[in-house]
Design an enzyme around this catalytic site. Structure first.
Site, PDB file in Angstrom:
ATOM      1  N   ALA A  90       1.041  -1.286   0.133  1.00  0.00           N
ATOM      2  CA  ALA A  90      -0.114   0.109  -0.135  1.00  0.00           C
ATOM      3  C   ALA A  90       0.875   1.377  -0.032  1.00  0.00           C
ATOM      4  O   ALA A  90       0.496   2.139  -0.782  1.00  0.00           O
ATOM      5  CB  ALA A  90      -0.866   0.023   1.302  1.00  0.00           C
ATOM      6  N   GLY A 126       3.717   1.761  -1.179  1.00  0.00           N
ATOM      7  CA  GLY A 126       4.919   1.795  -2.150  1.00  0.00           C
ATOM      8  C   GLY A 126       4.527   2.794  -3.316  1.00  0.00           C
ATOM      9  O   GLY A 126       3.242   3.393  -3.420  1.00  0.00           O
ATOM     10  N   ARG A 127       5.047   2.976  -4.286  1.00  0.00           N
ATOM     11  CA  ARG A 127       4.973   3.557  -5.584  1.00  0.00           C
ATOM     12  C   ARG A 127       3.709   3.324  -6.225  1.00  0.00           C
ATOM     13  O   ARG A 127       2.692   3.960  -6.590  1.00  0.00           O
ATOM     14  CB  ARG A 127       6.115   3.546  -6.391  1.00  0.00           C
ATOM     15  N   MET A 128       3.618   2.083  -6.410  1.00  0.00           N
ATOM     16  CA  MET A 128       2.353   1.680  -6.980  1.00  0.00           C
ATOM     17  C   MET A 128       1.050   1.561  -6.086  1.00  0.00           C
ATOM     18  O   MET A 128      -0.106   2.006  -6.534  1.00  0.00           O
ATOM     19  CB  MET A 128       2.320   0.076  -7.887  1.00  0.00           C
ATOM     20  N   ASP A 161       1.400  -3.498   4.518  1.00  0.00           N
ATOM     21  CA  ASP A 161       2.968  -2.945   4.134  1.00  0.00           C
ATOM     22  C   ASP A 161       3.935  -3.651   5.205  1.00  0.00           C
ATOM     23  O   ASP A 161       3.208  -4.160   6.376  1.00  0.00           O
ATOM     24  CB  ASP A 161       2.917  -1.684   3.852  1.00  0.00           C
ATOM     25  N   SER A 178      -0.056  -9.935 -14.341  1.00  0.00           N
ATOM     26  CA  SER A 178       0.544  -9.346 -15.527  1.00  0.00           C
ATOM     27  C   SER A 178       1.704  -8.518 -15.071  1.00  0.00           C
ATOM     28  O   SER A 178       1.700  -7.613 -14.055  1.00  0.00           O
ATOM     29  CB  SER A 178      -0.532  -8.423 -16.144  1.00  0.00           C
ATOM     30  N   HIS A 238      14.465   1.900 -16.613  1.00  0.00           N
ATOM     31  CA  HIS A 238      13.785   2.077 -15.466  1.00  0.00           C
ATOM     32  C   HIS A 238      14.450   2.871 -14.370  1.00  0.00           C
ATOM     33  O   HIS A 238      15.591   3.064 -14.489  1.00  0.00           O
ATOM     34  CB  HIS A 238      13.076   0.768 -14.578  1.00  0.00           C
ATOM     35  N   HIS A 239      13.654   3.345 -13.287  1.00  0.00           N
ATOM     36  CA  HIS A 239      14.017   4.184 -12.409  1.00  0.00           C
ATOM     37  C   HIS A 239      15.287   3.756 -11.564  1.00  0.00           C
ATOM     38  O   HIS A 239      15.468   2.443 -11.514  1.00  0.00           O
ATOM     39  CB  HIS A 239      13.074   4.836 -11.326  1.00  0.00           C
ATOM     40  N   LYS A 249      14.452   0.611  -8.790  1.00  0.00           N
ATOM     41  CA  LYS A 249      13.812  -0.738  -9.356  1.00  0.00           C
ATOM     42  C   LYS A 249      14.925  -1.970  -8.960  1.00  0.00           C
ATOM     43  O   LYS A 249      16.114  -1.783  -9.147  1.00  0.00           O
ATOM     44  CB  LYS A 249      13.733  -0.918 -10.942  1.00  0.00           C
TER      45      LYS A 249
HETATM   46  N1  NAI Z   1       2.650  -5.161 -13.485  1.00  0.00           N
HETATM   47  C1  NAI Z   1       2.795  -3.773 -13.570  1.00  0.00           C
HETATM   48  O1  NAI Z   1       1.988  -3.137 -14.316  1.00  0.00           O
HETATM   49  C2  NAI Z   1       3.673  -3.221 -12.746  1.00  0.00           C
HETATM   50  C3  NAI Z   1       4.557  -3.752 -11.840  1.00  0.00           C
HETATM   51  N2  NAI Z   1       5.329  -3.014 -11.135  1.00  0.00           N
HETATM   52  C4  NAI Z   1       6.013  -3.857 -10.148  1.00  0.00           C
HETATM   53  O2  NAI Z   1       5.359  -3.786  -8.769  1.00  0.00           O
HETATM   54  C5  NAI Z   1       6.299  -4.181  -7.948  1.00  0.00           C
HETATM   55  C6  NAI Z   1       6.334  -2.827  -6.805  1.00  0.00           C
HETATM   56  O3  NAI Z   1       6.914  -1.680  -7.756  1.00  0.00           O
HETATM   57  P1  NAI Z   1       6.842  -0.340  -6.590  1.00  0.00           P
HETATM   58  O4  NAI Z   1       5.410  -0.209  -6.282  1.00  0.00           O
HETATM   59  O5  NAI Z   1       7.584   0.623  -7.590  1.00  0.00           O
HETATM   60  O6  NAI Z   1       7.903  -0.739  -5.672  1.00  0.00           O
HETATM   61  P2  NAI Z   1       8.098  -0.094  -4.176  1.00  0.00           P
HETATM   62  O7  NAI Z   1       9.253  -0.565  -3.271  1.00  0.00           O
HETATM   63  O8  NAI Z   1       7.568   1.398  -4.209  1.00  0.00           O
HETATM   64  O9  NAI Z   1       6.629  -0.534  -3.385  1.00  0.00           O
HETATM   65  C7  NAI Z   1       6.675  -2.024  -2.682  1.00  0.00           C
HETATM   66  C8  NAI Z   1       5.958  -1.963  -1.357  1.00  0.00           C
HETATM   67  O10 NAI Z   1       5.648  -3.391  -0.932  1.00  0.00           O
HETATM   68  C9  NAI Z   1       6.123  -3.172   0.498  1.00  0.00           C
HETATM   69  N3  NAI Z   1       6.211  -4.592   1.035  1.00  0.00           N
HETATM   70  C10 NAI Z   1       7.568  -5.342   0.977  1.00  0.00           C
HETATM   71  N4  NAI Z   1       7.269  -6.589   1.351  1.00  0.00           N
HETATM   72  C11 NAI Z   1       5.894  -6.522   1.756  1.00  0.00           C
HETATM   73  C12 NAI Z   1       5.072  -7.443   2.371  1.00  0.00           C
HETATM   74  N5  NAI Z   1       5.604  -8.745   2.727  1.00  0.00           N
HETATM   75  N6  NAI Z   1       3.774  -7.295   2.403  1.00  0.00           N
HETATM   76  C13 NAI Z   1       3.230  -5.976   2.209  1.00  0.00           C
HETATM   77  N7  NAI Z   1       3.985  -5.073   1.646  1.00  0.00           N
HETATM   78  C14 NAI Z   1       5.461  -5.185   1.513  1.00  0.00           C
HETATM   79  C15 NAI Z   1       7.087  -2.302   0.541  1.00  0.00           C
HETATM   80  O11 NAI Z   1       7.250  -1.898   2.011  1.00  0.00           O
HETATM   81  C16 NAI Z   1       6.811  -1.165  -0.457  1.00  0.00           C
HETATM   82  O12 NAI Z   1       5.865  -0.211   0.282  1.00  0.00           O
HETATM   83  C17 NAI Z   1       7.759  -4.366  -8.490  1.00  0.00           C
HETATM   84  O13 NAI Z   1       8.039  -5.690  -8.545  1.00  0.00           O
HETATM   85  C18 NAI Z   1       7.476  -3.730 -10.035  1.00  0.00           C
HETATM   86  O14 NAI Z   1       8.316  -4.325 -10.813  1.00  0.00           O
HETATM   87  C19 NAI Z   1       5.516  -1.767 -10.975  1.00  0.00           C
HETATM   88  C20 NAI Z   1       4.653  -1.063 -11.710  1.00  0.00           C
HETATM   89  C21 NAI Z   1       3.855  -1.795 -12.767  1.00  0.00           C
HETATM   90  O1  LIG Z   2       9.268  -1.486 -11.312  1.00  0.00           O
HETATM   91  C1  LIG Z   2       8.616  -0.659 -12.327  1.00  0.00           C
HETATM   92  O2  LIG Z   2       8.492   0.369 -12.028  1.00  0.00           O
HETATM   93  C2  LIG Z   2       7.971  -1.461 -13.165  1.00  0.00           C
HETATM   94  N1  LIG Z   2       8.013  -2.706 -13.141  1.00  0.00           N
HETATM   95  C3  LIG Z   2       7.116  -3.497 -14.239  1.00  0.00           C
HETATM   96  C4  LIG Z   2       8.193  -4.464 -15.036  1.00  0.00           C
HETATM   97  O3  LIG Z   2       9.087  -4.861 -14.254  1.00  0.00           O
HETATM   98  O4  LIG Z   2       7.913  -4.585 -15.981  1.00  0.00           O
HETATM   99  C5  LIG Z   2       6.231  -2.657 -15.122  1.00  0.00           C
HETATM  100  C6  LIG Z   2       6.794  -1.497 -15.626  1.00  0.00           C
HETATM  101  O5  LIG Z   2       7.735  -1.388 -16.279  1.00  0.00           O
HETATM  102  C7  LIG Z   2       7.385  -0.633 -14.366  1.00  0.00           C
END
Ligand code: NAI
Ligand SMILES: O=C(O)C1=N[C@H](C(=O)O)C[C@H](O)C1
Length: 255
Positions: A9, A11-13, A34, A114, A146-147, A150
């Site tokens: 919750a 996190g960025r997404m 979280d 996805s 990516h940023h 990641k």
């Molecule tokens: N499928 C898609 O469309 C997309 C996928 N992603 C993926 O989503 C994931 C998260 O990306 P972001 O939000 O940028 O990362 P982030 O690091 O900003 O957020 C992840 C969150 O999960 C929390 N977390 C860690 N362990 C946990 C647990 N056991 N239970 C609950 N929360 C926990 C962290 O404290 C953090 O707040 C990455 O694997 C990324 O590749 C990101 C963007 C789009």
């Molecule tokens: O970590 C990210 O930010 C993103 N992760 C996903 C991936 O690993 O493909 C989706 C998107 O590119 C952003």
């Protein structure tokens, strides 16, 4: 109203998705999970070890997971134990972790999984499939950026691209970067990973032939593009039979 819980919750997404859920007239945000507790758009964030308690007390219809690979497997297992549908966006899972997640889902709960929930990337994947089918003999390279923060590489989106290329153009070795006297190129897929700044997510596939090059590129400019796809998936998965679905199912490409 469809009740929604979000793992990751804070996190960025999770933050982006929580905002859209809160704005949606058809969805109700019931809370988040979280590593730390806190407040989340007026709801409570439970510490991750209390996920079963969260699911029993808040009773979400759909649990969304954007966390980290090892956590997503455990979160999906908890959802399965409690009969809650899941949307999994987390990437970086090993083959073993993916298998463990699928075993927790199959026959028990509906799940949309996805590596990229954006409409644009799902269209992009279809364009790549057609190009790979027609350009089997071209040299194919995949570049993703990516940023700075990641954690996994290559991206899940890039892994999906690679799998599509192999399905359509035949199996071939992946070469991650090149350095030194590497000799003449073989029939590999070159994979290149860029990390820096606040790049949201860029993916390019290059088909390099004799006398021409075709480049297909998708650029994300805001994480909202992924979050909108998640929101669309929440409405779609509600009350679906158990099974593993993808965005082609949500977007109606498989009808
Ligand atoms: N499928 C898609 O469309 C997309 C996928 N992603 C993926 O989503 C994931 C998260 O990306 P972001 O939000 O940028 O990362 P982030 O690091 O900003 O957020 C992840 C969150 O999960 C929390 N977390 C860690 N362990 C946990 C647990 N056991 N239970 C609950 N929360 C926990 C962290 O404290 C953090 O707040 C990455 O694997 C990324 O590749 C990101 C963007 C789009
Ligand atoms: O970590 C990210 O930010 C993103 N992760 C996903 C991936 O690993 O493909 C989706 C998107 O590119 C952003």
């Amino acid at each position: 109203m469809i009740k929604v819980g979000i793992c990751g919750a804070l996190g960025r997404m999770g933050t982006k998705i929580g905002g859209l859920v809160t704005e949606s007239p058809d969805l109700e945000l019931v809370g988040g999970i979280d590593l730390k507790t806190g407040s989340f758009y007026g709801t409570e964030v439970y510490e991750s070890s209390r996920i079963d308690e969260f699911l029993k007390e808040k009773k979400p219809d759909v649990l969304i997971d954007f966390t980290i690979a090892h956590a997503s497997v455990e979160n999906v297992k908890a959802a399965s134990r409690n009969g809650v549908a899941v949307l999994v966006g987390t990437t970086g899972l090993s083959d073993e972790q993916r298998k463990e997640m699928e075993e927790a889902i199959n026959g028990k709960i509906p799940a949309v999984i996805s590596s990229n929930f954006s409409l644009g990337v799902n269209i992009f994947w279809h364009l790549i499939r057609e190009a790979a089918k027609q350009l089997k003999d071209y040299d194919i390279e995949v570049i993703e950026a990516h940023h700075h923060f990641k954690k996994d590489a290559p991206s899940g989106t890039a892994k999906t691209i690679i799998n599509i290329i192999k399905e359509e153009a035949g199996d071939r070795e992946e070469i991650y970067g090149r350095e030194g006297m590497v000799g003449e190129r073989g029939n590999e897929i070159g994979v290149h990973v860029v990390r820096g700044g606040d790049i949201i997510g860029d993916h390019t596939v290059m088909f390099a032939g004799n006398d021409e090059v075709i480049e297909l590129t998708h650029r994300a400019y805001d994480r909202l593009v992924f979050a909108h796809g998640v929101i669309r998936s929440v409405s779609w998965i509600h009350q679906k039979p158990p099974g593993i679905y993808n965005m082609d199912d949500v977007l109606g490409f498989n009808n």
